[in-house]
Every structure is written in C-alpha cells, then in structure tokens.
Design a protein around this motif. Structure first.
Motif, PDB file in Angstrom:
ATOM      1  N   ALA A   1       0.834  -1.206   0.000  1.00  0.00           N
ATOM      2  CA  ALA A   1       0.000   0.000   0.000  1.00  0.00           C
ATOM      3  C   ALA A   1       0.867   1.255   0.000  1.00  0.00           C
ATOM      4  CB  ALA A   1      -0.922  -0.011   1.213  1.00  0.00           C
ATOM      5  N   THR A   2       1.991   1.204   0.713  1.00  0.00           N
ATOM      6  CA  THR A   2       2.892   2.353   0.749  1.00  0.00           C
ATOM      7  C   THR A   2       3.490   2.631  -0.622  1.00  0.00           C
ATOM      8  OG1 THR A   2       3.438   1.867   3.062  1.00  0.00           O
ATOM      9  CG2 THR A   2       4.920   3.338   1.867  1.00  0.00           C
ATOM     10  N   LEU A   3       3.899   1.580  -1.321  1.00  0.00           N
ATOM     11  CA  LEU A   3       4.458   1.749  -2.661  1.00  0.00           C
ATOM     12  C   LEU A   3       3.424   2.353  -3.609  1.00  0.00           C
ATOM     13  CD1 LEU A   3       6.416  -1.626  -2.945  1.00  0.00           C
ATOM     14  CD2 LEU A   3       7.432   0.657  -2.833  1.00  0.00           C
ATOM     15  N   GLU A   4       2.197   1.900  -3.494  1.00  0.00           N
ATOM     16  CA  GLU A   4       1.131   2.459  -4.337  1.00  0.00           C
ATOM     17  C   GLU A   4       0.899   3.930  -4.006  1.00  0.00           C
ATOM     18  OE1 GLU A   4      -2.045  -0.197  -3.490  1.00  0.00           O
ATOM     19  OE2 GLU A   4      -1.323  -1.772  -4.861  1.00  0.00           O
ATOM     20  N   TYR A   5       0.985   4.279  -2.716  1.00  0.00           N
ATOM     21  CA  TYR A   5       0.833   5.684  -2.300  1.00  0.00           C
ATOM     22  C   TYR A   5       1.961   6.537  -2.879  1.00  0.00           C
ATOM     23  CZ  TYR A   5       1.575   9.747   0.713  1.00  0.00           C
ATOM     24  OH  TYR A   5       1.819  11.015   1.173  1.00  0.00           O
ATOM     25  N   LEU A   6       3.184   6.043  -2.793  1.00  0.00           N
ATOM     26  CA  LEU A   6       4.328   6.798  -3.304  1.00  0.00           C
ATOM     27  C   LEU A   6       4.188   7.065  -4.798  1.00  0.00           C
ATOM     28  CD1 LEU A   6       7.262   5.016  -1.417  1.00  0.00           C
ATOM     29  CD2 LEU A   6       6.274   7.254  -0.916  1.00  0.00           C
ATOM     30  N   GLU A   7       3.690   6.060  -5.521  1.00  0.00           N
ATOM     31  CA  GLU A   7       3.488   6.277  -6.955  1.00  0.00           C
ATOM     32  C   GLU A   7       2.373   7.291  -7.197  1.00  0.00           C
ATOM     33  OE1 GLU A   7       2.550   3.848 -11.102  1.00  0.00           O
ATOM     34  OE2 GLU A   7       2.214   2.875  -9.181  1.00  0.00           O
ATOM     35  N   ARG A   8       1.344   7.204  -6.381  1.00  0.00           N
ATOM     36  CA  ARG A   8       0.179   8.087  -6.558  1.00  0.00           C
ATOM     37  C   ARG A   8       0.544   9.550  -6.331  1.00  0.00           C
ATOM     38  NH1 ARG A   8      -2.777   5.318  -3.654  1.00  0.00           N
ATOM     39  NH2 ARG A   8      -2.773   6.512  -1.712  1.00  0.00           N
ATOM     40  N   VAL A   9       1.445   9.813  -5.381  1.00  0.00           N
ATOM     41  CA  VAL A   9       1.818  11.207  -5.084  1.00  0.00           C
ATOM     42  C   VAL A   9       3.070  11.644  -5.840  1.00  0.00           C
ATOM     43  CG1 VAL A   9       0.759  11.095  -2.798  1.00  0.00           C
ATOM     44  CG2 VAL A   9       3.196  10.556  -3.050  1.00  0.00           C
ATOM     45  N   ASN A  10       3.470  10.852  -6.831  1.00  0.00           N
ATOM     46  CA  ASN A  10       4.612  11.214  -7.689  1.00  0.00           C
ATOM     47  C   ASN A  10       5.902  11.399  -6.900  1.00  0.00           C
ATOM     48  OD1 ASN A  10       2.976  11.223  -9.962  1.00  0.00           O
ATOM     49  ND2 ASN A  10       2.396  13.367  -9.642  1.00  0.00           N
ATOM     50  N   LEU A  11       6.141  10.545  -5.931  1.00  0.00           N
ATOM     51  CA  LEU A  11       7.313  10.727  -5.076  1.00  0.00           C
ATOM     52  C   LEU A  11       8.516   9.950  -5.629  1.00  0.00           C
ATOM     53  CD1 LEU A  11       7.628  12.545  -2.686  1.00  0.00           C
ATOM     54  CD2 LEU A  11       7.408  10.592  -1.187  1.00  0.00           C
ATOM     55  N   PHE A  12       8.843  10.197  -6.894  1.00  0.00           N
ATOM     56  CA  PHE A  12      10.075   9.708  -7.510  1.00  0.00           C
ATOM     57  C   PHE A  12      10.221   8.189  -7.458  1.00  0.00           C
ATOM     58  CE2 PHE A  12      10.812  13.957  -5.772  1.00  0.00           C
ATOM     59  CZ  PHE A  12      11.035  14.652  -6.953  1.00  0.00           C
ATOM     60  N   ILE A  13       9.121   7.484  -7.663  1.00  0.00           N
ATOM     61  CA  ILE A  13       9.165   6.030  -7.704  1.00  0.00           C
ATOM     62  C   ILE A  13       8.705   5.582  -9.089  1.00  0.00           C
ATOM     63  CG2 ILE A  13       6.818   5.734  -6.777  1.00  0.00           C
ATOM     64  CD1 ILE A  13       7.922   3.280  -5.269  1.00  0.00           C
ATOM     65  N   ILE A  14       9.386   4.585  -9.631  1.00  0.00           N
ATOM     66  CA  ILE A  14       9.147   4.173 -11.018  1.00  0.00           C
ATOM     67  C   ILE A  14       8.710   2.714 -11.032  1.00  0.00           C
ATOM     68  CG2 ILE A  14      10.212   3.851 -13.284  1.00  0.00           C
ATOM     69  CD1 ILE A  14      12.232   6.035 -12.449  1.00  0.00           C
ATOM     70  N   PRO A  15       7.536   2.407 -11.595  1.00  0.00           N
ATOM     71  CA  PRO A  15       7.103   1.005 -11.699  1.00  0.00           C
ATOM     72  C   PRO A  15       7.983   0.244 -12.671  1.00  0.00           C
ATOM     73  CG  PRO A  15       5.582   2.429 -12.874  1.00  0.00           C
ATOM     74  CD  PRO A  15       6.536   3.328 -12.149  1.00  0.00           C
ATOM     75  N   GLN A  16       8.239  -1.015 -12.377  1.00  0.00           N
ATOM     76  CA  GLN A  16       9.113  -1.835 -13.206  1.00  0.00           C
ATOM     77  C   GLN A  16       8.354  -2.906 -13.981  1.00  0.00           C
ATOM     78  OE1 GLN A  16      13.201  -1.646 -12.856  1.00  0.00           O
ATOM     79  NE2 GLN A  16      11.910   0.121 -13.251  1.00  0.00           N
ATOM     80  N   ASP A  17       7.058  -2.965 -13.815  1.00  0.00           N
ATOM     81  CA  ASP A  17       6.257  -3.911 -14.582  1.00  0.00           C
ATOM     82  C   ASP A  17       4.829  -3.376 -14.666  1.00  0.00           C
ATOM     83  OD1 ASP A  17       4.936  -4.589 -12.132  1.00  0.00           O
ATOM     84  OD2 ASP A  17       6.556  -5.996 -11.692  1.00  0.00           O
ATOM     85  N   ASN A  18       4.079  -3.943 -15.574  1.00  0.00           N
ATOM     86  CA  ASN A  18       2.712  -3.468 -15.786  1.00  0.00           C
ATOM     87  C   ASN A  18       1.784  -3.819 -14.627  1.00  0.00           C
ATOM     88  OD1 ASN A  18       3.083  -2.260 -18.347  1.00  0.00           O
ATOM     89  ND2 ASN A  18       3.122  -4.294 -19.292  1.00  0.00           N
ATOM     90  N   GLU A  19       2.139  -4.838 -13.861  1.00  0.00           N
ATOM     91  CA  GLU A  19       1.299  -5.264 -12.741  1.00  0.00           C
ATOM     92  C   GLU A  19       1.533  -4.437 -11.486  1.00  0.00           C
ATOM     93  OE1 GLU A  19       3.182  -7.415 -14.555  1.00  0.00           O
ATOM     94  OE2 GLU A  19       1.474  -7.961 -15.821  1.00  0.00           O
TER      95      GLU A  19
END
Length: 884
Positions: A302-320
């Motif tokens: 959930a934290t990783l999803e939050y970080l992505e949602r707020v644009n906090l410099f996190i980059i997804p590495q797969d489509n899932e």
C-alpha cells in the motif's frame, strides 16, 4: 544453466497522464528516425527529464521498441549483450536465443564474434525499430564501450539507437557527427522554456503561480525539471507560495538538498522511515519491503502504491505494479540521508534482512550482494559455496571474484577457504594469473595453524588441500602438462572428502583429459567412467555434459560411430535449446560422424556450429583449431582445393601465433592431403619430414612412386596402433595398406587386407574413409564384389562411388580462348542454382550452413570462371552453357 533475465530491466517506463508536451523535441527525434540516422544521444545531468522525454516520444510513434535500463552489473559485456538480446526479443521474438549459451559460458567472451551473430539476426528485421539504452552512464567498461561502437559501426538500417545518459559515452562521437549518423540533445535542449515552465506549474501542478513567480523559478532552476518537480511538490498546499519562491536558492546542489528536506518533512514519519530504509534496494516489492522493515502495522504494498500516486520519484518496473525502483538521483539522496541518520549496524541489519528474503525466494546472487553490503563475510561465504548461486555464469562469477579480491589479506587468512574459492573462481573465468599465489597463501595458513586445528577442522583442511590440488590440475591443463595434471588430480582424490562430488568430478575429469593427451585411452576411459558415476550421483547437469562428451569421443575413437552419435545427441539434449561453448565437442563429433556417413550437408552444419561455439572459449583454448581443420577437410571433399589450402595456411599461422604447437602435426597432415590432391608432391615432402605423421609420410612415399617405403611405414604404424588398441588409427593404416599393396601389384594381399577392413568398418557404416581414396579404392571394391566379399556393404560403397562420380561429372567445363579448362565445383554449382532461384547471399548461407563471407567468396569465383561481373549475367551465361 542460464541466467534468469530480470524482466523489469526491459520495461518501457509509462508516462503519467499529465505531461508538458515537448513538440519541438519530438520533431527533432522524429527527424533522426526518418532520415536514417544511426544514433540519438540524450546526454544531460540528472533530473533533466531524459527518460521521460523518450518514453513519452515513444508513445507518439508507431514503431517497435526495445528498451534496456542499465545498471552497474552491465559492465560485464556478456551480461550487456545478454540483456540487449533480451530487449530485442520485444521487437522480434526469438532473436538472439542461439547466443545464450555463448553469453552464459564461464569462458571469456569473444565479443566481436558474438555481436556479428546478433547483427546478422537483426539485419533480417524488415520494419524500422528503436533500441533505447537508458542510464548508460552507469556502465564504466571499455569492453562494453567497444562492443557498442562495433554495433553502431555495423548497425543495420532497420535499427535506430537511442542512448540516455548523464555523461557522454566513450564512443567516436566526432566521427558520427561528421558522417551525419548522430543527433544530440543536451541539457540546453532539455531545459524547460518559459512557456513550458508555466505549463508545468499552472496546468500540470495547478499551483496558479504568477508570471513573476514562474520567471523566478525558471531562473533559479535554470529549466532544471527535477528541481521544478520537487519545488512543485513542496508548494502544494502552501498559502504563501511567493515566500517559498523568494527563499529558493540558486544553487542546484543546495536546491536538491533543500527540496528533499521539504518533501520528506511534508510526509508522515512512517513514510520518511520507509523511504530511507528501502533505499538500500535496487528493486523492491511489497513483501521484500515488509521483510526489511518488520513493521506489522503497515502494508508495504500500500505504501508503494501511495508513493506512486503522489509522484514521489518512484518508477514502476512492470505493468502489474509489483516491482518498483526509486529515481536514481532520489535514491542517492535517500542513501546519503540514511547514512547520516542511522548507524552502520542498523543499515547492515537491513541488508541482512534483504539477503535473507532473497535467499528464501531463491535469488541467491542478490542475497550474496546484500550480505557483502552488510560486510557479513560468513554469510557471503556460505552463499557462494551454494551450488545454486550459479558460479558457472560470468555475470555471477565476476562480482564474486571482485568481492573476494577486495577482502583484506587479514580476512582471507582467517578463512583460507576464501583464498581457495578466489583461485577456483578465477579459473572458472579462464584466468590463470595470480591463481598459484592464492593457493600458496591458503597453504601458508594451513601450515601456520597446523597444530591448533581440532579434528573437524583438520578434516576440512584435508578437503581444502584436495581443492587446491584440483586447481593446480586445471592450471596444468592451461600449460598442456599432462604429467602434472595426473599428479595433482591423484593428490586431489586422495585428500577430498568422499561426499565432495563437485571437486571429485573435477579431479577425475582432469585425469581423463591428461590420459587423452598422453594417448592412454584405456586410462581415460576408466577415469571418465568415474566421472559418469559421480555426475549421476550428484545430478549436476554440467558434470553430466562433460562426462558424456568425453564418452562420445572415446566411442568415436573405438569406431563405434552409432553409439557415439547417440551419446553426442544426448549431450545436446542436456544443453537444451541454448548450447554453451562446451557443446562444440559434441557438435564436432557429430560433424565427423556425418562426414563418415557421407552426409556432407549435416557435416558442414554441425562443423560450422561447432566452430562458432569454440570461438567463444578462452583464447588460450585451441578447440576452434580442430573445428577449422575439419571444415578445411570438408572443402577438400567438395573439391575446393584452393580454399582448403588457404584456410589451412591461415589456421597454421594462428596456431603458431597462439603457441598451439600441439596442433601443428594435425594441420600439416591436412595440408599434405590437399597438396597431394593438387599434385604438389614437392611441397608436401618438407611437411612430412618436419612432423611425426606416419600416414601422411606413407601417402607421400606412394605419390613419389615408392610404395615399398610406404608399406614399411604402414606396417610399423599398424603394429603400434594394434599394441595401443587404437581402433580408429589402425583402420586408417589398413585402408592405406590396401592401396599400397595395390600399387605394388600385390592384388591378393590388397584384397585380403581390404576384407579385414570391410569387416571392421561395416558395423558403423563407414563411407567417406573409402570414398576419399578415389578410383584405386573403387577398383579394389569392384574386385571384392566379384569375390563376394561383404556383398551388401561393398554394393553400398560402390553405389556411393557411382554417386560421387556423377557429382564430379556434373561440374561444368567452360570453353575459353585457350586449352585451359575452368570448372565449377559441386558446391559452386549448388550456389549457382540457388542464385538462379532468386535467393539472397544471406539466404543461401542459411540453406547451406555457410557464413555470408564464404558465400560471397563462392560468388566471386563463379563470376570469374563464367567471365561475368553480376548475378544476372552469371545466370544467363550458365543457361547458355546448359548448367541450369
């Protein structure tokens, strides 16, 4: 047996819905793609939106994309090419799969040969496509730079390369610019313009800043996109944005530090803690983060999803959205903060937890890397002693060896096993320099502590002594010193634990090789039987391959061609779809057997495959020489005498340059065969005088009209081979005896020996060994047929001779202005017919299993003999002569 590809490195970053459109840059990128430019270089410091620009541009073009995100481990050229090939499979499935065994081999990589194979495959892609190499600045390897330069120099027109980097790569950029093969986008090009700055702050981030405020931010950040992004995040929710802007410093380094503090302080304490502690990870998922944080009150997913949602410099590495990584610059800053705020002990504990998670999930190499980051030598040592870590892979062995080499002598002296592991890992990589010194260092520790070891430790030391002896046996193999190999291998077997199957196999394999060098085939067979039993007990696939390969060679020497072929096929099945360089032994064996069965097409296919794999072995290993000599003999069988001799001369030069002196008699024997076929007896004489090659000496004597001298040589040689029980050499000697008796007009003796030869050769179905002797052998077989000797086999041989004569009659005799007669060989006619059918040179090479340069050579000779200059003229001339 191959390294698992990390698919997240091939993931094309997705762009967020709201981005500043950079149409002017898109136009420049489109221009580079449409004009056939080879390279687009995006070179700028961190935070200038390089990857975002390319990923958003990609969404606007309709061409296939191969994306590769690079990291420090890609300094290994084998790993770099492995991942490049994997990325290309996004463009064309299956491309580069035949390279995997070469790339995963522990032997030093022959880079250009491997790239040629890959480039040839790329050239078959019909549509335009783009290859993106992201973060090339993380690669600091001259070999990788040279590989990339070679790729660009020979880049097929269907491919466009994009390099994204923080610093200019070590490539000939000036030359590429001069040739209009390169366009460049740099920091000045990537900076936001005033219009783009306003778009970002007011339309994208919806901050409603004044024109004055935007101008000041643009001035302070100098169009630096990362600075603007973090400024925007910091201003969200602020009432007094003007004050924030006024306090904004104009130094990028301090801007980043300041904004990081502002961003982090605006986050809850648990998020700050999460960001810092997980920054130790190159890649992360929910369960991995849970493992290192050990916080049962929160979900890392959930934290990783939050970080992505707020644009906090996190980059997804797969489509899932299972795996993520931090923006590199952001991660570096987090790591700095981590080092400032947490003790070394706590950081080490985080690495240990990560190591435990990776070990539990089967990623032993990443577990090892985190163990070394924690400076947990004991844990790292245990992990590299685990067979599953894959030390036979270069991408694993190199970092392991680098770590071992980085350890202080004081640490290694307390753990002599690591001295030994450092030496053996170097040998796995084909490196011999410094190995003996490491082995001596381990022995020095044993000697110094001999009295203090308790019983269990003494038992372990005995095993290590055995491992050291194994390493020395391998070192002796590098020097072609079979006597030393035998001494050290036997010492190893004396000291090694009975359950140390890996090293006991290595010792027996060294014994097998040493006995083969010495010509003691019985000893080799016994040692190899021990190898087979150990490999079956251990279940280690690579051990099974080595033992089976040796067994096939021994069966072949015993003239058991059917059994040998079965064994070699089993070896290839063990390798799977991607045979490694060691498969060259089985492939060359199948080439020789196919040749003996007169299947010349299969012989050439296997021979070429064997050569390509053998070329990937360490430059100190001479196995490729054997493959090249075989292929030269195959040219002789096709009647390409000039090509065969030229190839053998080149092989001899290579063997001398590389000190492969043991191969010179074998090369000379092949040269003698070609020279005698050409009628150049005088040129063959010095060769048989220089080298101990009895069969060739007998052939020269026969060609000189002195068959009695030939018989004397052959009688002695046959007796020696019978005493040694060398079935293959005995058969060759007897065949030559029949021809020599025939030349002496002793036809009864010739027929008697031929009858023995036929009984020996028939079970395995030998054909070429007779066909290569030409008309005298055909006459002898006709006489044997009249006497009813081995009727079925003799009739089969005579039918093969008739087919051989028909092929020779099919060669074309061309009229000239003089009495000189030019002929097309059978292979040249075969190439000519494929030209007539409209096949390209590349397609002809694939059908005939020949290299492109070889086909071009055939074209040149065909044109010369037909007195034409191009394909259409050759076809017309051939039709005129009735050849087509």
């Amino acid at each position: 047996m191959s390294e698992q590809i990390l698919l997240t490195k091939l993931f094309v970053p997705t762009t967020r819905g709201m981005l500043v459109l950079r149409n002017n840059l898109f136009e420049r990128l489109n221009h580079s793609l449409l004009t056939g430019c080879k390279l687009t270089l995006i070179s700028a410091p961190a935070g200038f939106g390089k990857s975002t620009l390319i990923s958003s541009w990609i969404e606007t073009i309709k061409v296939p994309i191969a994306w590769l995100s690079l990291d420090e481990r890609d300094n290994d050229p084998a790993r770099f090419i492995t991942y490049l090939a994997a990325a290309l499979q996004k463009v064309k499935p299956g491309i580069g799969q035949n390279l995997q065994a070469i790339l995963q081999s522990p032997q030093p990589l022959q880079i250009e040969n491997t790239l040629i194979l890959l480039i040839n495959e790329i050239s078959f892609i019909e549509e335009k496509f783009v290859v993106v190499l992201e973060d090339y600045h993380l690669v600091d390897s001259q070999q990788v730079d040279q590989a990339l330069e070679f790729l660009i120099s020979h880049q097929p027109p269907c491919m466009h390369l994009v390099i994204v980097t923080r610093e200019d790569p070590n490539l000939p950029l000036a030359r590429l610019r001069a040739q209009n093969h390169c366009i460049e986008l740099r920091a000045a090009d990537l900076r936001f313009s005033n219009y783009e700055t306003e778009e970002f702050f007011n339309r994208i981030m919806q901050l409603n800043l004044s024109k004055k405020g935007i101008d000041l931010l643009e001035l302070r950040t100098e169009g630096w996109i990362a600075g603007m992004q973090m400024a925007a995040i910091s201003m969200q929710g602020l009432q007094d944005t003007d004050r924030f802007i006024q306090n904004f410093t104009d130094s990028n380094r301090f801007v980043m530090d300041y904004l990081l503090e502002e961003v982090l302080h605006r986050q809850p304490e648990n998020i700050q803690d999460f960001l810092q502690k997980t920054s130790i990870l190159d890649r992360m998922c929910g369960s991995l983060c849970d493992a290192i944080l050990q916080d049962t009150s929160a979900s890392s997913k959930a934290t990783l999803e939050y970080l992505e949602r707020v644009n906090l410099f996190i980059i997804p590495q797969d489509n899932e959205r299972q795996w993520y990584r931090y923006h590199h610059l952001f991660r570096n800053l987090l790591l700095n903060r981590l080092g400032q705020n947490l003790s070394r002990e706590i950081i080490s504990e985080l690495h240990i937890r990560a190591s435990e998670w990776f070990e539990k999930t089967g990623s032993l190499f990443e577990a090892f890397l985190h163990a070394t980051a924690a400076n947990d030598v004991e844990r790292a040592e245990r992990l590299i002693e685990t067979e599953q870590i894959g030390l036979h892979l270069r991408s694993v062995a190199i970092p392991v060896l680098n770590w071992l080499n980085s350890l202080p002598k004081s640490v290694l002296d307390t753990r002599p096993r690591l001295w030994v592991r450092s030496a053996t890992t170097a040998l796995v990589l084909g490196l011999s320099t410094g190995v003996e010194e490491k082995l001596q260092a381990a022995e020095a520790v044993f000697t110094a502590r001999k009295e203090s070891y308790h019983a269990e430790e003494s038992d372990q030391i005995r095993d290590l002594i055995g491992q050291i002896a194994c390493a020395r046996a391998t070192l002796a193999l590098f020097r072609y010193d079979p006597a030393e190999m035998i001494i050290q291998a036997r010492r190893a077997l004396e000291y090694l634990h009975s359950d140390n199957l890996t090293y006991r196999f290595t010792a027996n394999w060294a014994l097998t090789s040493a006995f083969m060098f010495q010509g003691d085939r019985a000893g080799a067979a016994q040692a190899n039987q021990d190898c087979i039993e150990i490999s079956q007990k251990s279940g280690h696939v690579f051990s099974k391959i080595l033992a089976a390969s040796n067994m096939g060679s021994l069966q072949e020497m015993e003239n058991q061609l059917n059994l040998a072929a079965e064994t070699y096929h089993e070896v290839l099945q063990l390798f799977g779809d991607h045979p490694q360089p060691n498969a060259s032994i089985a492939l060359l064996g199948l080439a020789r057997i196919s040749y003996e069965w007169n299947d010349l097409i299969a012989a050439e296919r296997y021979g070429q495959q064997s050569l390509q794999l053998a070329l990937q072995l360490d430059s100190k290993i001479d196995r490729f020489i054997v493959s090249e000599v075989f292929l030269a003999r195959l040219k002789l069988a096709h009647g390409d005498l000039e090509d065969a001799l030229g190839q053998l001369i080149r092989i001899e030069q290579t063997a001398r340059q590389r000190k492969f002196l043991l191969r010179l008699p074998e090369i000379a024997a092949a040269q003698v065969s070609v020279l005698l076929r050409q009628g150049s007896v005088s040129d063959a004489i010095p060769l048989v005088q220089r080298y101990e090659i009895p069969l060739s000496q007998a052939r020269v004597a026969l060609a000189q009209g002195n068959p009695s001298a030939g018989l004397a040589i052959l009688e002695l040689y046959r007796q020696q081979m019978e005493a040694r029980r060398w079935a293959d050499e005995r058969l060759r000697a007897m065949i030559l005896q029949t021809l020599t008796f025939y030349a002496c007009d002793e036809k009864d003796k010739a027929t008697q020996v031929l009858s023995e030869v036929l009984s020996l050769a028939e079970p395995s179905g030998f054909l070429r060994i007779f066909l290569d002797e030409g008309k005298p052998m055909a006459d002898l077989l006709s006489a044997a047929a009249a006497q009813g000797i081995c009727p079925d086999y003799v009739n089969r041989l005579l039918a093969a001779f008739e087919a051989e004569v028909s092929n020779k009659q099919a060669t074309a005799t061309l009229p000239g202005s003089s009495s000189l007669v030019d002929t097309l060989s059978v292979r040249e006619l075969e190439v000519l017919r494929l030209i007539d059918q409209g096949f390209s040179n590349q397609e002809i090479g694939e059908r005939l299993f020949l290299a492109l340069d070889t086909i071009k050579g055939y074209n040149r000779r065909i044109f010369e003999k037909l007195h034409v200059q191009r394909r259409t003229e050759a076809i017309a001339r051939a039709r005129e002569l009735g050849l087509l």
